[in-house]
Design a protein around this motif. Sequence first.
Motif, PDB file in Angstrom:
ATOM      1  N   ILE A 104       0.795  -0.935  -0.414  1.00  0.00           N
ATOM      2  CA  ILE A 104      -0.387   0.029   0.166  1.00  0.00           C
ATOM      3  C   ILE A 104       0.973   1.445   0.374  1.00  0.00           C
ATOM      4  O   ILE A 104       0.366   1.708  -0.818  1.00  0.00           O
ATOM      5  N   ASN A 105       1.634   1.305   0.909  1.00  0.00           N
ATOM      6  CA  ASN A 105       2.644   2.801   0.827  1.00  0.00           C
ATOM      7  C   ASN A 105       2.977   3.386  -0.371  1.00  0.00           C
ATOM      8  O   ASN A 105       2.935   4.299  -0.401  1.00  0.00           O
ATOM      9  N   HIS A 106       3.744   2.540  -0.668  1.00  0.00           N
ATOM     10  CA  HIS A 106       3.960   3.517  -1.866  1.00  0.00           C
ATOM     11  C   HIS A 106       3.048   3.779  -2.466  1.00  0.00           C
ATOM     12  O   HIS A 106       3.433   4.112  -4.049  1.00  0.00           O
ATOM     13  N   GLN A 107       1.609   2.970  -2.924  1.00  0.00           N
ATOM     14  CA  GLN A 107       0.970   3.419  -3.818  1.00  0.00           C
ATOM     15  C   GLN A 107       0.286   4.920  -3.360  1.00  0.00           C
ATOM     16  O   GLN A 107      -1.332   5.234  -3.946  1.00  0.00           O
ATOM     17  N   LEU A 108       0.289   5.213  -2.259  1.00  0.00           N
ATOM     18  CA  LEU A 108       0.476   6.224  -1.600  1.00  0.00           C
ATOM     19  C   LEU A 108       0.927   7.816  -1.859  1.00  0.00           C
ATOM     20  O   LEU A 108       0.057   8.847  -1.911  1.00  0.00           O
ATOM     21  N   PHE A 109       2.319   7.665  -3.274  1.00  0.00           N
ATOM     22  CA  PHE A 109       2.484   8.824  -3.838  1.00  0.00           C
ATOM     23  C   PHE A 109       2.625   8.449  -5.399  1.00  0.00           C
ATOM     24  O   PHE A 109       3.012   8.254  -5.117  1.00  0.00           O
ATOM     25  N   LYS A 110       2.383  10.308  -5.477  1.00  0.00           N
ATOM     26  CA  LYS A 110       2.736  10.170  -7.091  1.00  0.00           C
ATOM     27  C   LYS A 110       4.140  10.050  -7.410  1.00  0.00           C
ATOM     28  O   LYS A 110       4.126   9.826  -8.558  1.00  0.00           O
ATOM     29  N   GLU A 311      -2.751  -8.614  -3.691  1.00  0.00           N
ATOM     30  CA  GLU A 311      -3.021  -7.798  -2.231  1.00  0.00           C
ATOM     31  C   GLU A 311      -2.271  -6.510  -2.912  1.00  0.00           C
ATOM     32  O   GLU A 311      -3.392  -5.454  -2.827  1.00  0.00           O
ATOM     33  N   THR A 312      -1.402  -5.854  -3.948  1.00  0.00           N
ATOM     34  CA  THR A 312      -0.731  -5.020  -4.145  1.00  0.00           C
ATOM     35  C   THR A 312      -1.831  -4.140  -5.170  1.00  0.00           C
ATOM     36  O   THR A 312      -2.306  -3.122  -5.113  1.00  0.00           O
ATOM     37  N   ALA A 313      -2.238  -5.002  -6.209  1.00  0.00           N
ATOM     38  CA  ALA A 313      -3.564  -4.716  -7.276  1.00  0.00           C
ATOM     39  C   ALA A 313      -4.684  -4.289  -6.149  1.00  0.00           C
ATOM     40  O   ALA A 313      -5.063  -3.383  -6.677  1.00  0.00           O
ATOM     41  N   SER A 314      -5.427  -4.882  -5.616  1.00  0.00           N
ATOM     42  CA  SER A 314      -6.671  -5.352  -4.811  1.00  0.00           C
ATOM     43  C   SER A 314      -6.579  -3.838  -3.770  1.00  0.00           C
ATOM     44  O   SER A 314      -7.742  -2.971  -4.253  1.00  0.00           O
ATOM     45  N   TYR A 315      -5.394  -3.525  -3.293  1.00  0.00           N
ATOM     46  CA  TYR A 315      -5.393  -2.473  -2.521  1.00  0.00           C
ATOM     47  C   TYR A 315      -5.066  -1.207  -3.021  1.00  0.00           C
ATOM     48  O   TYR A 315      -5.998  -0.335  -3.066  1.00  0.00           O
ATOM     49  N   GLY A 316      -4.581  -0.893  -4.144  1.00  0.00           N
ATOM     50  CA  GLY A 316      -4.219  -0.578  -5.533  1.00  0.00           C
ATOM     51  C   GLY A 316      -5.740   0.214  -5.832  1.00  0.00           C
ATOM     52  O   GLY A 316      -5.682   1.732  -6.171  1.00  0.00           O
ATOM     53  N   ALA A 317      -6.632  -0.968  -5.989  1.00  0.00           N
ATOM     54  CA  ALA A 317      -8.024  -0.021  -6.928  1.00  0.00           C
ATOM     55  C   ALA A 317      -8.581   1.222  -5.748  1.00  0.00           C
ATOM     56  O   ALA A 317      -9.340   1.328  -5.584  1.00  0.00           O
ATOM     57  N   ILE A 318      -8.754  -0.065  -4.532  1.00  0.00           N
ATOM     58  CA  ILE A 318      -9.011   1.053  -2.772  1.00  0.00           C
ATOM     59  C   ILE A 318      -8.158   2.081  -2.942  1.00  0.00           C
ATOM     60  O   ILE A 318      -9.681   2.965  -2.806  1.00  0.00           O
ATOM     61  N   VAL A 319      -7.251   1.729  -3.130  1.00  0.00           N
ATOM     62  CA  VAL A 319      -6.648   3.741  -2.708  1.00  0.00           C
ATOM     63  C   VAL A 319      -7.300   4.646  -3.729  1.00  0.00           C
ATOM     64  O   VAL A 319      -7.670   5.506  -3.380  1.00  0.00           O
ATOM     65  N   LYS A 320      -6.484   4.262  -5.543  1.00  0.00           N
ATOM     66  CA  LYS A 320      -7.652   4.790  -6.260  1.00  0.00           C
ATOM     67  C   LYS A 320      -8.674   5.542  -6.103  1.00  0.00           C
ATOM     68  O   LYS A 320      -9.416   6.522  -6.125  1.00  0.00           O
ATOM     69  N   ARG A 321      -9.774   4.707  -5.980  1.00  0.00           N
ATOM     70  CA  ARG A 321     -11.113   5.059  -5.721  1.00  0.00           C
ATOM     71  C   ARG A 321     -11.143   5.612  -4.606  1.00  0.00           C
ATOM     72  O   ARG A 321     -12.217   6.742  -4.714  1.00  0.00           O
ATOM     73  N   LEU A 322     -10.920   5.644  -3.623  1.00  0.00           N
ATOM     74  CA  LEU A 322     -10.882   6.879  -2.443  1.00  0.00           C
ATOM     75  C   LEU A 322     -10.232   8.218  -2.849  1.00  0.00           C
ATOM     76  O   LEU A 322     -10.605   9.024  -2.081  1.00  0.00           O
ATOM     77  N   GLY A 323      -8.998   7.912  -3.535  1.00  0.00           N
ATOM     78  CA  GLY A 323      -8.345   9.153  -3.353  1.00  0.00           C
ATOM     79  C   GLY A 323      -7.290   8.958  -2.742  1.00  0.00           C
ATOM     80  O   GLY A 323      -7.014  10.681  -2.388  1.00  0.00           O
TER      81      GLY A 323
END
Length: 328
Positions: A104-110, A311-323
């Motif tokens: 998750i964490n690395h997907q929280l940064f541009k 799980e990286t793909a799954s959580y990434g989709a949630i992070v993107k959806r929630l912004g």
Amino acid sequence: MRLKHLLSMAAAGALMCSAAAIAHAQSASGYPSKPIRIILPYSPGGAGDGFARQLGLELTATLGQPVIVDNRPGGQSVPAMQALTAAAPDGHTFAIFGTEGVTINHQLFKRPPYNPEKLEAVARLADIPFGIIVRADYPANNLKEFIQRIKSDNSTAFASPGAGTPIHLMMEVFRQRAGLEKMVHVPYKGSAPAIQDMLSGQVSVAMLDPATPLQHIKAGKIRLLAVASDKRLPNFPDVPTIAESGYPGFSAIGWYAAYAPPGTPPEIVDKLSAALKAAVQTPKISKWLIEMELIPAYMPPAETKAETAKETASYGAIVKRLGISMDN
């Protein structure tokens, strides 16, 4: 002449591959040859730290070398990740990350500060169940009453250990599935301050791992309303799962897993993984994990890598959806 030249090159290539294979086998046979360091993205004293130290004792007995726990907390796991990637890829340094550190964490940064895909997966070690937790005086005795209460209130805050954590993301998934639009997320800097605010009455609802507020649950100050794991927890057999409470298929767990620096030879990864498997499966550590509301769940390197990617793909989709973004 050209044929002879090609044959000579092929023979040389085969010799080089053979030499490399022998070198790797020899390095694995001599491993470990010095103290082993476990890097942790957690502060001393928590469940993750305790788990690493329990493993360290077992690894010392199995591998014959002392094990040092190197705590590198904070910073969205960046300090721990940087320390791991800078370490020599010889198996004498590995890290134990929770779900967020590698999925998750690395997907929280541009511009992500690290790339966990480069790490060598060693083993998944234990699962971390989540649960919906309420204050003892909260007017709901089960999940159905809880949902009815939330829908009747103007607004209800729910606490989590922080924005973008697996617990936060999975509570958002449950909130949307249950139609709880009025719930408002209140992120904390860890589970401990969230629990303190629950005890003082600042917040009444949270999704947390049951291990952290365990003493308060046992003291009757906080109630575990439902667990998000596939099965009921051994220490709470009367607490139903979310799935059996009207939301079939809902499952949310975190985990601890071991990773080695990029380029660590497969033979050493396999040897370390086998040692970790033996450690997790000892009666002592299995008992400790269950007492801490953790679930022994060893996976070998290939499966750990595959599950991490999934799980990286799954959580990434949630992070993107929630912004959700740490750049905001």
